[in-house]
Write a protein that holds these residues in place. Structure first.
Motif, PDB file in Angstrom:
ATOM      1  N   ARG A   1     -50.033   2.669  -5.717  1.00 23.23           N
ATOM      2  CA  ARG A   1     -48.891   2.540  -4.822  1.00 23.23           C
ATOM      3  C   ARG A   1     -49.341   2.396  -3.369  1.00 23.23           C
ATOM      4  NH1 ARG A   1     -45.082   7.203  -7.475  1.00 23.23           N
ATOM      5  NH2 ARG A   1     -43.892   5.833  -8.838  1.00 23.23           N
ATOM      6  N   TRP A   2     -48.634   1.546  -2.659  1.00 18.72           N
ATOM      7  CA  TRP A   2     -48.838   1.301  -1.233  1.00 18.72           C
ATOM      8  C   TRP A   2     -50.156   0.591  -0.974  1.00 18.72           C
ATOM      9  CZ3 TRP A   2     -44.168   2.034   0.445  1.00 18.72           C
ATOM     10  CH2 TRP A   2     -43.877   1.902   1.809  1.00 18.72           C
TER      11      TRP A   2
ATOM     12  N   ILE B   1     -43.337  -1.167  -0.040  1.00 22.36           N
ATOM     13  CA  ILE B   1     -41.923  -1.526  -0.111  1.00 22.36           C
ATOM     14  C   ILE B   1     -41.242  -1.280   1.230  1.00 22.36           C
ATOM     15  CG2 ILE B   1     -39.791  -1.211  -1.402  1.00 22.36           C
ATOM     16  CD1 ILE B   1     -41.377   0.186  -3.535  1.00 22.36           C
TER      17      ILE B   1
ATOM     18  N   PHE C   1     -37.408  -0.820   2.511  1.00 23.19           N
ATOM     19  CA  PHE C   1     -36.046  -0.670   2.000  1.00 23.19           C
ATOM     20  C   PHE C   1     -35.016  -1.194   2.978  1.00 23.19           C
ATOM     21  CE2 PHE C   1     -38.322   2.453  -0.512  1.00 23.19           C
ATOM     22  CZ  PHE C   1     -37.782   2.233  -1.765  1.00 23.19           C
TER      23      PHE C   1
ATOM     24  N   ALA D   1     -34.752   5.446   5.220  1.00 23.88           N
ATOM     25  CA  ALA D   1     -36.080   5.359   4.635  1.00 23.88           C
ATOM     26  C   ALA D   1     -37.101   6.144   5.444  1.00 23.88           C
ATOM     27  CB  ALA D   1     -36.510   3.907   4.517  1.00 23.88           C
ATOM     28  N   LEU D   2     -36.777   6.437   6.679  1.00 21.61           N
ATOM     29  CA  LEU D   2     -37.677   7.253   7.489  1.00 21.61           C
ATOM     30  C   LEU D   2     -37.266   8.711   7.379  1.00 21.61           C
ATOM     31  CD1 LEU D   2     -37.937   5.017  10.663  1.00 21.61           C
ATOM     32  CD2 LEU D   2     -39.813   5.627   9.151  1.00 21.61           C
ATOM     33  N   ASN D   3     -38.243   9.567   7.206  1.00 25.10           N
ATOM     34  CA  ASN D   3     -37.958  11.000   7.136  1.00 25.10           C
ATOM     35  C   ASN D   3     -37.468  11.475   8.507  1.00 25.10           C
ATOM     36  OD1 ASN D   3     -37.956  13.742   6.881  1.00 25.10           O
ATOM     37  ND2 ASN D   3     -39.901  13.830   5.784  1.00 25.10           N
TER      38      ASN D   3
ATOM     39  N   ALA E   1     -46.577  10.790  12.091  1.00 21.07           N
ATOM     40  CA  ALA E   1     -46.815  11.686  10.965  1.00 21.07           C
ATOM     41  C   ALA E   1     -46.610  10.956   9.640  1.00 21.07           C
ATOM     42  CB  ALA E   1     -45.882  12.889  11.051  1.00 21.07           C
ATOM     43  N   GLN E   2     -45.625  10.062   9.632  1.00 22.43           N
ATOM     44  CA  GLN E   2     -45.328   9.374   8.375  1.00 22.43           C
ATOM     45  C   GLN E   2     -46.337   8.275   8.075  1.00 22.43           C
ATOM     46  OE1 GLN E   2     -41.001   8.806   7.575  1.00 22.43           O
ATOM     47  NE2 GLN E   2     -40.759   9.734   9.567  1.00 22.43           N
ATOM     48  N   ILE E   3     -46.892   7.682   9.115  1.00 20.33           N
ATOM     49  CA  ILE E   3     -47.956   6.709   8.864  1.00 20.33           C
ATOM     50  C   ILE E   3     -49.236   7.457   8.481  1.00 20.33           C
ATOM     51  CG2 ILE E   3     -49.443   4.967   9.942  1.00 20.33           C
ATOM     52  CD1 ILE E   3     -47.054   4.057  11.564  1.00 20.33           C
TER      53      ILE E   3
ATOM     54  N   ASP F   1     -49.611  10.375   7.013  1.00 20.35           N
ATOM     55  CA  ASP F   1     -49.718  10.997   5.688  1.00 20.35           C
ATOM     56  C   ASP F   1     -50.013   9.938   4.620  1.00 20.35           C
ATOM     57  OD1 ASP F   1     -47.233   9.900   5.267  1.00 20.35           O
ATOM     58  OD2 ASP F   1     -46.181  11.800   4.999  1.00 20.35           O
ATOM     59  N   THR F   2     -49.577   8.705   4.866  1.00 22.02           N
ATOM     60  CA  THR F   2     -49.944   7.628   3.948  1.00 22.02           C
ATOM     61  C   THR F   2     -51.448   7.399   3.992  1.00 22.02           C
ATOM     62  OG1 THR F   2     -47.926   6.620   4.775  1.00 22.02           O
ATOM     63  CG2 THR F   2     -49.248   5.317   3.257  1.00 22.02           C
TER      64      THR F   2
ATOM     65  N   MET G   1     -40.853   0.542   9.705  1.00 20.66           N
ATOM     66  CA  MET G   1     -41.014   0.545   8.247  1.00 20.66           C
ATOM     67  C   MET G   1     -41.993  -0.539   7.817  1.00 20.66           C
ATOM     68  SD  MET G   1     -39.611   2.975   6.805  1.00 20.66           S
ATOM     69  CE  MET G   1     -39.989   2.472   5.132  1.00 20.66           C
TER      70      MET G   1
ATOM     71  N   MET H   1     -45.408   0.503   8.620  1.00 21.88           N
ATOM     72  CA  MET H   1     -45.861   1.498   7.660  1.00 21.88           C
ATOM     73  C   MET H   1     -46.273   0.822   6.355  1.00 21.88           C
ATOM     74  SD  MET H   1     -43.864   4.884   6.448  1.00 21.88           S
ATOM     75  CE  MET H   1     -43.126   5.175   8.009  1.00 21.88           C
TER      76      MET H   1
END
Lengths: 321, 328, 357
Positions: C115-116, C121, C123, C129-131, C138-140, C142-143, C190, C193
């Motif tokens: 995945r990823w 993906i 959305f 779709a963003l926390n 932080a969201q980039i 953690d990926t 998104m 990301m």
């Protein structure tokens, strides 16, 4: 996302839907139905209890601290009173307190909640503030202090005190719902043609709040029974009338809990527990019914639905264009 | 600076609530039927000086002065920490009596609520994440416990763990022969005495957190950001905690105020069952002894502490939610 | 052969006979029914259809993100990884190192690595779709941390800054929360990301539907540019066929869970074959050339719980004849159109179609 779309339409209770339909929806939930059934049987018990009681609950002189037998189905207390009779007679007091408190509290909740939601502005600010204040102030200490001044007044003042401390929860729910109803088209239309506010409130609004009013009523009803039980158990209720809490009070005073006279304290405790459980069950049912509209999930579903509608229109589903 | 505005609004609300509670406290003895002052004074016939009689009278609203000037005096006393004289602990001051009990209650409720909140929240997260598993059995069980009144659970645990099994002491806050202090013996005695009351509070209140968290989790799990987190290939634990639970936590925290009211109410009864030396048990005794000044002082302290707890929770909320929008 | 199609490389993602059900037992609904699709390297494949046609469900199934009650009941999703690179982009103990892997057979750790790294993906609603409680960084981060163990905080920052600038967002916005960004900005974040791990495939699920028209154009142009720059393949899902015809190389049309026509975008626009496709093309103004009369499609979208026998579109089809309500039309290659597949009994040499066209 076919399933989501169909789900969305199925779980959206339309606001303009007649209240009767919504109430049926409450009963369609298995949990709520069980709760209502348990609760209903206690209501029945409250009505017929004193008539079918085998004995006078206060009559002493029988065999002392006897475990259940044919003569005394639930045994006897330390002073030889029949426990079953105490339970049956006590059911009426407990339920009566619940009913009276719930009636007063619901009336207050409707008055304050609907007015706040309907009028908006400063009236709303003030009434919401009042509601929130009563929500934050812990209810039982206030109830205890108030009953402390009303000692030996019987069950009625207790019911009034409970309603004074217990109306805020319903008022908050009703205010939120009124606020959302107020912006519906049919209410707007009624305002536009110059209907008087009290008429709009009584004819257009209140019937559509039915489900919430009823679930609020039940909630307060059972809440009041539990509170009365706590007060009576503490010996702060009326000790001249029998209620489940009173029986427990005497049981504790006579050390039934340390001497193992379970037949004395288990039945009244179980009755209170069952009524309490029915409260939770009804509450779940109401939650499932009311929340789809209020919760974020519903807003999402709604958005999806709109999205679906837009998509369908864009895909040219209707041949109007 | 929306956070600052949010906090300011909350503080203003608590200030108004505190004022309302204090004013209510002033009005209750003056509006209630009957004559509490007479009840109180009849107990001390001949034992007290005229000055003390006047003080009790003034406090309970028997006075020639106008209501407004009584109200000012009341505030003046209050701001000096003077809650009047206790009847049952005469000539002890109400503030001293409460001061002895309040820490027992704060520690008991504080620890029990913290344990219940953390455990209930974690269980709720798991119950939602692994719905359909055996954890679902928790729901009816905890629901039943939350519906049963506190005193019933207190009594049952008292008779089972205290009397039948004899694992824990059933009455008081510590062995009476011990000196209150920081000795190891005292602390261990206090701990063992607090097990059953704390257990009662935890068992009764855990379901609320559990169910609230589970329901919110079920909502957040269906949010796109959780789907994205999964699509990003994050570990399941990270998706569950950092995305679903982290967001579900917020509404659960903002529901804290309501729950705290119930917990405080329940623990008053619990303290009474176990004769635990906190202010709940004091309140009970005050009512039995017609100790109106003590009764009111306790009500006031309980309310103020609940407000303070709510304010602390609001502070946590500000730290946890970057959005901070006031709901209407 | 259209010029676009010829630029396209070897198969990258092959969907074979994919079937997704909602619910179980006799009440089950086939949201996706026996779908075959191939996404080639460097290709933009468009997937169009009304809501309820199963296009989003398909995207979720391919990435194994389906939520109950949705379950994959059949088919394969074969991923052809680049030579010398396994699913996770590095050597691992996955199954066969050469040849395609079936995404549906992957174990959890394999899937996590896949995945990823390979499929990212975007959305529809970036707001959702963003926390909401974590910053963009932080969201980039953690990926990156999940796929590149040992990456430092500074490297994460650097990568995030680079990604954001690539999609036209000031790098300083990395410390912003979703609610502090505009709609277009969020969608760009998104996309940034999605590009974090340099994936082979980008699934765009209605990426611009929630945006207003001007921003929609900007984001779209950005996507086209990025595709040229990074060379990923795109599975573009939308209800808006006119949009697809502009950006996609090839278009597949879905109706009631099935692909009913697929062809190079140009051909779909110029010469739609399936009556439903024709209806769709006729329902938006022409992209260029003379104005023509617009028309919609009569009737209502299909109810998946009660599909008619035969062709699902037959109740709304002006050309339907008796065979349409009897036999399910299968995808076939019409004569003289090697790039095209159509599921329609009209013009079927094996059938008894009255010539209505």
């Amino acid at each position: 996302m076919a399933a989501t779309a169909t789900l969305a339409t199925a779980t959206e209770p339309g606001g303009a839907e007649p209240p009767a339909k919504r109430r049926l929806a409450l009963l369609r939930s298995g949990k709520a139905l069980t709760g209502v059934l348990i609760f209903g049987s206690f209501v029945l018990l409250a009505v017929i209890g004193p008539y079918i009681a085998p004995d006078d609950p206060s009559k002493t002189g029988g065999p002392v601290l006897q475990s259940p037998s044919a003569d005394h189905l639930l045994g006897t207390t330390q002073s030889g009173q029949d426990v079953l009779s105490q339970i049956l007679v006590g059911a009426r007091t407990s339920m009566l307190v619940g009913f009276v408190a719930a009636t007063f509290a619901t009336a207050l909740a409707v008055l304050i909640g609907v007015t706040a939601g309907y009028l908006g502005g400063w009236a709303d600010e003030a009434l919401s503030m009042l509601t929130n204040i009563f929500l934050v102030i812990p209810a039982l200490p206030l109830t205890i202090v108030l009953t402390g001044y009303l000692k030996d007044g019987g069950w009625f003042p207790i019911a009034v005190v409970i309603s004074v401390t217990g109306w805020a929860f319903g008022a908050r729910l009703l205010r939120a719902q009124t606020l959302s109803l107020r912006n519906r088209d049919y209410i707007k239309a009624a305002r536009a043609v110059g209907e008087r506010p009290w008429r709009i409130i009584t004819v257009e609004l209140v019937p559509n709040l039915g489900a919430i009013i009823i679930s609020g009523f039940l909630f307060t009803f059972i809440f009041a029974i539990l509170t009365e039980a706590s007060l009576s158990f503490l010996g702060l209720g009326s000790l001249t009338t029998w209620s489940w809490g009173t029986t427990l009070y005497w049981a504790q005073n006579s050390s039934a809990f340390t001497t193992g006279s379970w037949w004395w304290y288990v039945p009244p405790g179980l009755c209170i527990a069952l009524v309490g459980a029915s409260l939770s069950l009804i509450n779940f049912g109401a939650d499932e019914l009311l929340n789809p509209r209020l919760s974020p999930a519903a807003r999402r579903a709604k958005r999806k639905e709109r999205r679906a509608a837009a998509a369908a229109a864009a895909a040219g589903k209707d041949g109007v264009r | 600076m929306t956070q600052v505005r949010f906090l300011f609004r909350r503080i203003a609300f608590y200030a108004v609530t505190a004022w309302a509670a204090i004013t209510m406290n002033f009005l209750i003895p003056r509006l209630m039927p009957g004559s509490p002052a007479d009840t109180v004074l009849s107990r001390f016939k001949g034992q007290v000086s005229q000055a003390q009689v006047d003080a009790v009278k003034a406090q309970l609203g028997v006075s020639d002065k106008s209501l407004m000037s009584q109200y000012w005096t009341y505030w003046d006393n209050l701001l000096h920490g003077d809650l009047g004289v206790s009847v049952s602990y005469f000539p002890g001051r109400v503030s001293e009596v409460i001061g002895q009990g309040v820490w027992w209650t704060v520690v008991l409720i504080g620890v029990a609520t913290l344990v219940s909140f953390v455990a209930g929240t974690l269980l709720g997260v798991l119950a939602a994440w692994k719905r359909g598993s055996r954890l679902d059995a928790l729901l009816p069980v905890t629901t039943f416990f939350s519906a049963v009144p506190y005193f019933w659970i207190a009594l049952v645990s008292l008779s089972v763990f205290g009397v039948e099994l004899g694992w824990f002491p059933i009455t008081g806050g510590y062995r009476p022969e011990l000196q209150v202090g920081w000795s190891g013996e005292f602390i261990s005695s206090a701990l063992s005495h607090s097990v059953l009351p704390a257990l009662t509070i935890i068992v009764s209140s855990i379901a609320g957190w559990l169910l609230g968290m589970r329901n919110m989790m079920l909502t957040t799990i269906s949010e796109d950001y959780v789907l994205v987190a999964e699509a990003k290939g994050l570990r399941s634990r990270r998706v569950m905690l950092g995305y679903a639970a982290r967001n579900a936590l917020l509404p659960n925290i903002s529901g804290f105020a309501l729950s705290l009211g119930f917990i405080v109410s329940g623990s008053i009864v619990t303290e009474t069952v176990f004769s635990y030396p906190g202010i709940g048990f004091l309140l009970f005794n005050a009512v039995l002894n017609n100790d109106y000044p003590l009764m009111q002082g306790i009500f006031l302290i309980i309310t103020l502490m609940v407000l303070l707890a709510n304010l602390i929770v609001d502070l946590c909320y500000v730290l946890l939610d970057p959005r901070i929008r006031q709901e209407g | 052969m259209s010029p676009v199609a010829s630029a396209v490389g070897a198969p990258l993602l092959e969907i074979r006979g994919l079937t997704v059900d909602y619910g179980e037992g006799p009440g089950a609904v086939h949201a996706v029914d026996n779908v075959d699709l191939v996404l080639h390297r460097s290709e933009t494949l468009g997937l169009a259809g009304e809501s309820g046609s199963g296009k989003s469900t398909l995207a979720h199934a391919v990435t194994r993100l389906l939520r109950p009650p949705g379950t994959i009941t059949g088919g394969q999703v074969l991923y052809h990884r680049r030579e010398g690179k396994d699913a996770a982009g590095h050597v691992s103990d996955g199954p066969a190192r050469s040849g395609p892997v079936n995404v549906l057979d992957m174990t959890r750790p394999e899937l996590r690595a896949f995945r990823w790294e390979e499929i990212a993906i975007v959305f529809q609603s970036a707001m959702n779709a963003l926390n909401p409680v974590h910053t963009v960084l932080a969201q980039i981060a953690d990926t990156l941390k999940a796929h590149r163990p040992g990456i430092t905080r500074a490297e994460c920052r650097e990568r995030a800054a680079h990604l954001l600038t690539t999609v036209g967002v000031p790098a300083a916005r990395m410390s912003a929360y979703a609610h502090e960004l505009s709609g277009g900005m969020r969608q760009r974040v998104m996309i940034a990301m999605a590009l974090a791990l340099d994936p082979e495939i980008l699934v765009l699920d209605e990426p611009t539907t929630a945006l207003d028209v001007v921003v929609q154009r900007e984001v779209l142009a950005e996507l086209v540019r990025l595709r040229e720059e990074f060379g990923f393949s795109v599975l573009f899902i939308t209800h808006d066929l006119s949009l697809l015809l502009e950006v996609a190389d090839r278009v597949a049309i879905m109706y009631a869970g099935r692909v009913i026509e697929s062809a190079p975008a140009e051909e779909v626009y110029r010469d739609p074959v399936h009556p439903y496709t024709r209806g769709l093309v006729a329902s938006f103004p022409p992209l260029r050339g003379p104005r023509r009369e617009l028309a919609g499609i009569g009737g209502s979208p299909p109810d998946l719980r009660a599909l008619p026998p035969g062709c699902a579109f037959s109740p709304r089809c002006r050309h339907a004849f008796d065979r349409c309500t009897r036999d399910l039309p299968l995808l076939r290659r019409p004569a003289g159109a090697p790039e095209r597949l159509v599921a329609c009994h009209l013009d079927d040499p094996n059938g008894s179609a009255d010539d209505e066209r």
